[in-house]
Motif scaffolding. Structure first.
Motif, mmCIF file in Angstrom:
data_model
loop_
_atom_site.group_PDB
_atom_site.id
_atom_site.type_symbol
_atom_site.label_atom_id
_atom_site.label_comp_id
_atom_site.label_asym_id
_atom_site.label_seq_id
_atom_site.Cartn_x
_atom_site.Cartn_y
_atom_site.Cartn_z
ATOM 1 N N VAL A 1 1.243 -1.163 -0.431
ATOM 2 C CA VAL A 1 0.020 0.249 -0.195
ATOM 3 C C VAL A 1 1.308 1.366 0.254
ATOM 4 O O VAL A 1 1.995 1.714 0.805
ATOM 5 N N GLY A 2 0.076 2.298 -1.268
ATOM 6 C CA GLY A 2 0.911 3.161 -0.198
ATOM 7 C C GLY A 2 1.467 4.075 1.163
ATOM 8 O O GLY A 2 0.322 4.113 1.651
ATOM 9 N N TYR A 3 2.647 4.224 1.452
ATOM 10 C CA TYR A 3 2.807 5.268 2.632
ATOM 11 C C TYR A 3 4.106 5.470 2.651
ATOM 12 O O TYR A 3 5.070 4.749 2.533
ATOM 13 N N ASP A 4 4.326 6.980 3.077
ATOM 14 C CA ASP A 4 5.535 7.096 2.538
ATOM 15 C C ASP A 4 6.848 7.711 4.150
ATOM 16 O O ASP A 4 5.789 8.020 5.092
ATOM 17 N N GLY A 5 7.842 7.460 4.221
ATOM 18 C CA GLY A 5 8.444 7.644 5.289
ATOM 19 C C GLY A 5 8.461 7.299 6.493
ATOM 20 O O GLY A 5 9.164 7.023 7.512
ATOM 21 N N GLU B 1 5.726 2.874 -0.043
ATOM 22 C CA GLU B 1 5.432 2.012 0.126
ATOM 23 C C GLU B 1 5.263 1.208 1.496
ATOM 24 O O GLU B 1 6.863 1.040 1.406
ATOM 25 N N VAL B 2 4.976 0.598 1.756
ATOM 26 C CA VAL B 2 4.837 -0.722 2.571
ATOM 27 C C VAL B 2 4.565 -1.686 2.450
ATOM 28 O O VAL B 2 3.218 -2.087 1.758
ATOM 29 N N VAL B 3 4.818 -3.170 2.762
ATOM 30 C CA VAL B 3 3.721 -3.794 2.479
ATOM 31 C C VAL B 3 3.910 -4.908 4.240
ATOM 32 O O VAL B 3 4.390 -4.895 5.438
ATOM 33 N N LEU B 4 2.364 -5.063 4.055
ATOM 34 C CA LEU B 4 1.692 -5.467 4.758
ATOM 35 C C LEU B 4 1.822 -7.424 4.480
ATOM 36 O O LEU B 4 1.618 -7.808 3.873
ATOM 37 N N GLY B 5 2.192 -7.817 5.710
ATOM 38 C CA GLY B 5 1.975 -9.745 6.144
ATOM 39 C C GLY B 5 1.543 -9.749 7.039
ATOM 40 O O GLY B 5 2.343 -9.415 7.798
ATOM 41 N N THR B 6 1.230 -11.228 7.336
ATOM 42 C CA THR B 6 1.034 -12.208 6.708
ATOM 43 C C THR B 6 -0.034 -12.780 6.752
ATOM 44 O O THR B 6 0.114 -12.951 8.305
ATOM 45 N N LEU C 1 0.650 0.138 12.367
ATOM 46 C CA LEU C 1 0.217 1.611 12.246
ATOM 47 C C LEU C 1 -1.239 2.112 11.352
ATOM 48 O O LEU C 1 -1.582 1.328 10.160
ATOM 49 N N PRO C 2 -1.957 2.660 11.824
ATOM 50 C CA PRO C 2 -3.411 2.622 11.470
ATOM 51 C C PRO C 2 -3.498 3.451 10.499
ATOM 52 O O PRO C 2 -4.658 3.277 9.472
ATOM 53 N N ASP C 3 -2.550 4.235 9.786
ATOM 54 C CA ASP C 3 -3.186 4.320 8.733
ATOM 55 C C ASP C 3 -2.839 3.646 6.797
ATOM 56 O O ASP C 3 -4.035 4.389 5.710
ATOM 57 N N VAL C 4 -2.289 2.857 7.544
ATOM 58 C CA VAL C 4 -2.717 1.409 5.831
ATOM 59 C C VAL C 4 -3.867 0.952 6.192
ATOM 60 O O VAL C 4 -3.749 0.620 5.294
ATOM 61 N N ALA C 5 -5.028 0.984 6.833
ATOM 62 C CA ALA C 5 -6.430 0.807 6.799
ATOM 63 C C ALA C 5 -6.448 1.740 5.272
ATOM 64 O O ALA C 5 -8.107 1.164 4.667
ATOM 65 N N ASP C 6 -6.159 2.947 5.332
ATOM 66 C CA ASP C 6 -7.248 3.467 4.035
ATOM 67 C C ASP C 6 -5.961 3.533 3.431
ATOM 68 O O ASP C 6 -6.454 4.866 2.401
ATOM 69 N N ALA C 7 -4.750 3.203 3.112
ATOM 70 C CA ALA C 7 -4.050 3.586 2.706
ATOM 71 C C ALA C 7 -4.227 2.894 0.985
ATOM 72 O O ALA C 7 -5.267 2.028 0.613
ATOM 73 N N GLU C 8 -3.708 3.963 0.111
ATOM 74 C CA GLU C 8 -4.110 3.134 -1.477
ATOM 75 C C GLU C 8 -3.550 2.060 -1.629
ATOM 76 O O GLU C 8 -2.142 1.531 -1.670
ATOM 77 N N HIS C 9 -4.225 0.839 -2.620
ATOM 78 C CA HIS C 9 -3.639 -0.490 -2.189
ATOM 79 C C HIS C 9 -3.146 -0.374 -3.731
ATOM 80 O O HIS C 9 -3.033 -0.076 -4.253
ATOM 81 N N ILE C 10 -1.669 -1.230 -3.809
ATOM 82 C CA ILE C 10 -1.043 -0.684 -4.433
ATOM 83 C C ILE C 10 -1.258 -2.379 -5.508
ATOM 84 O O ILE C 10 -0.982 -2.780 -7.119
ATOM 85 N N ARG C 11 -0.832 -3.300 -5.119
ATOM 86 C CA ARG C 11 -0.520 -5.018 -5.549
ATOM 87 C C ARG C 11 -0.889 -5.618 -4.525
ATOM 88 O O ARG C 11 -0.273 -4.827 -3.110
ATOM 89 N N THR C 12 -1.231 -6.755 -5.181
ATOM 90 C CA THR C 12 -1.331 -7.842 -4.057
ATOM 91 C C THR C 12 -0.950 -8.977 -4.078
ATOM 92 O O THR C 12 -0.917 -9.484 -5.234
ATOM 93 N N TRP C 13 0.080 -10.076 -3.424
ATOM 94 C CA TRP C 13 0.266 -11.317 -4.001
ATOM 95 C C TRP C 13 0.935 -12.312 -3.209
ATOM 96 O O TRP C 13 -0.018 -11.834 -1.340
ATOM 97 N N TRP C 14 0.456 -13.802 -3.373
ATOM 98 C CA TRP C 14 0.955 -14.463 -2.310
ATOM 99 C C TRP C 14 1.928 -15.506 -2.231
ATOM 100 O O TRP C 14 2.264 -15.626 -3.899
ATOM 101 N N GLY C 15 2.861 -15.828 -1.807
ATOM 102 C CA GLY C 15 3.889 -16.711 -1.959
ATOM 103 C C GLY C 15 3.427 -17.964 -1.012
ATOM 104 O O GLY C 15 2.745 -17.881 -0.235
ATOM 105 N N VAL C 16 4.266 -18.721 -1.739
ATOM 106 C CA VAL C 16 4.130 -20.319 -0.832
ATOM 107 C C VAL C 16 5.101 -20.635 0.050
ATOM 108 O O VAL C 16 6.425 -20.734 -0.519
#
Length: 411
Positions: A229-233, A256-261, A290-305
């Motif tokens: 998701v979009g998140y600066d700084g 951006e920040v990556v949220l997981g998982t 990090l509360p603001d990630v709840a409403d941040a711009e969703h950029i991409r989603t992927w799954w890993g195994v």
């Protein structure tokens, strides 16, 4: 191509390319193949956390120390494959304070540097951190740019004589008199090779490849979602200081920040369902940190195994307790004299996994040369543009770091 290499390495993730690099630096004739571009599997579909060992400190001291040691090595040899961010384990209101203390004490005993700070100090250091953070602990986590790391290992192997062949899936193996006599390749190669030794570094697919040689390798693959998701700084990696659970890691990138998982068992690492609840729960849980990630711009989603090894997972009880690795010598266990599989492990410890595997291979081949990968800087390490050129050369872009690597895009 060389149809009779000393060693055929199957699998072009961090471990496979690390093995190819290690063996090539020891003067062994290597061919590495992957069915896709490099880093197409778990490596390039991870959250990219460079572990300090703190995540495993109280549950697996040996594995945590291994992470710490490899973390330090990768910072020395990795250059622009690594991002210096630090890490912060946070305790929220309602989290078990005893767990925090247990982790702190375990880190200190292992030698992982820690600094405990109160919630106000943590919020001053990390703007946007949740008001519910009561205290936190600095640790030397970092971020891996996995596409660059894999490509740099492949480039060094190539520079020392190895053949690197992406888009060359193994289609069959011929076992004759207790050894793999021939391996058929498809895709862009469509040839047969006759290696002296074969290494299975295919991650979650290790069982499938081993079966081609009549060998049983039990894997327990689990899927996990990552959301960028979009998140600066944001500077540090953020970890929720609790028993491992869904949505407890936030990994910073540039803008951006990556949220997981999540962790959900799958029967087939090539064909598995994905679920909206995984995305929703991961975002919701990460937002407690990090509360603001709840409403941040969703950029991409992927799954890993994850390439988890069934016997270890069964013994330890499942999720998150350890990510140890195992090198399986199929000569001693299955009667296939020139075949080994490396399973389990973590991205942070890929180099050590490669070293242990290469030691076994060299012993079998009668090669008496020591590993040098801990002290030799990766090629192009100081120039991101050079590393990104390697990524393009080997079709090595994964979704984890598409925002950090210039010039390619693989969703």
């Amino acid at each position: 191509m060389n149809s009779q290499p000393d060693v055929l390495v199957v699998g072009g993730g961090a471990t496979g390319t690390g093995i190819a690099r290690d063996l090539a630096l020891r003067g062994v004739n290597i061919t590495l193949v992957d069915r896709d571009g490099l880093s197409a599997g778990a490596t390039g579909r991870s959250h990219g956390l460079l572990h300090s060992g703190a995540r495993y400190a109280e549950s697996d001291a040996e594995g945590a120390l291994e992470c710490l040691e490899e973390n330090r090595i990768l910072r020395e040899i990795g250059g622009e494959c690594i991002r210096e961010t630090r890490g912060l384990f946070v305790q929220l209101a309602g989290d078990d304070p005893d767990y925090f203390e247990e982790k702190r004490a375990a880190c200190e005993e292992i030698g992982i540097p820690v600094e405990v700070i109160d919630g106000e100090t943590a919020r001053d250091a990390v703007p946007g951190l949740a008001d519910a953070v009561e205290r936190a602990m600095w640790v030397p986590d970092g971020v891996v740019v996995p596409s660059r790391l894999v490509a740099a290992n492949a480039a060094d192997a190539r520079d020392h004589g190895a053949q690197i062949l992406p888009h060359a899936p193994v289609t069959s193996m011929t076992v004759d008199d207790g050894r793999i006599a021939a391996v058929s390749l498809g895709g862009d190669v469509a040839e047969t090779v006759e290696p002296t030794y074969v290494v299975n570094a295919t991650g979650a697919h290790a069982g499938k490849l081993a079966a081609m040689a009549g060998v049983d390798v039990e894997m327990r693959p689990t899927r996990g979602v990552m959301i960028s998701v979009g998140y600066d700084g944001l500077e540090p990696v953020l970890n929720r200081c609790r028993d491992p659970a869904d949505g407890d890691i936030v990994v910073p990138h540039d803008g951006e920040v990556v949220l997981g998982t999540t962790s959900v068992p799958v029967d087939d690492p090539d064909a598995y369902e994905t679920a909206d609840w995984e995305v929703e729960e991961t975002i919701s849980e990460c937002a407690t940190i990090l509360p603001d990630v709840a409403d941040a711009e969703h950029i991409r989603t992927w799954w890993g195994v994850r390439p988890l090894y069934e016997p270890e997972e069964a013994a330890r009880g499942g999720r998150g307790i350890s990510r140890g690795f195992h090198v399986l010598d199929h000569d001693t266990t299955d009667g296939v004299t020139n075949f080994a599989s490396v399973v389990g492990g973590k991205l942070t410890t890929y180099r050590r996994m490669a070293e242990v595997t290469a030691d076994l291979v060299c012993e079998r081949l009668g090669v008496d040369r020591a590993c040098t990968t801990a002290t030799n800087e990766l090629p192009g390490a100081t120039a991101s543009s050079t590393l990104d050129g390697f990524v393009r050369e080997f079709d090595g872009q994964g979704p984890t770091d598409t925002d950090l690597v210039e010039g390619t895009d693989r969703k």
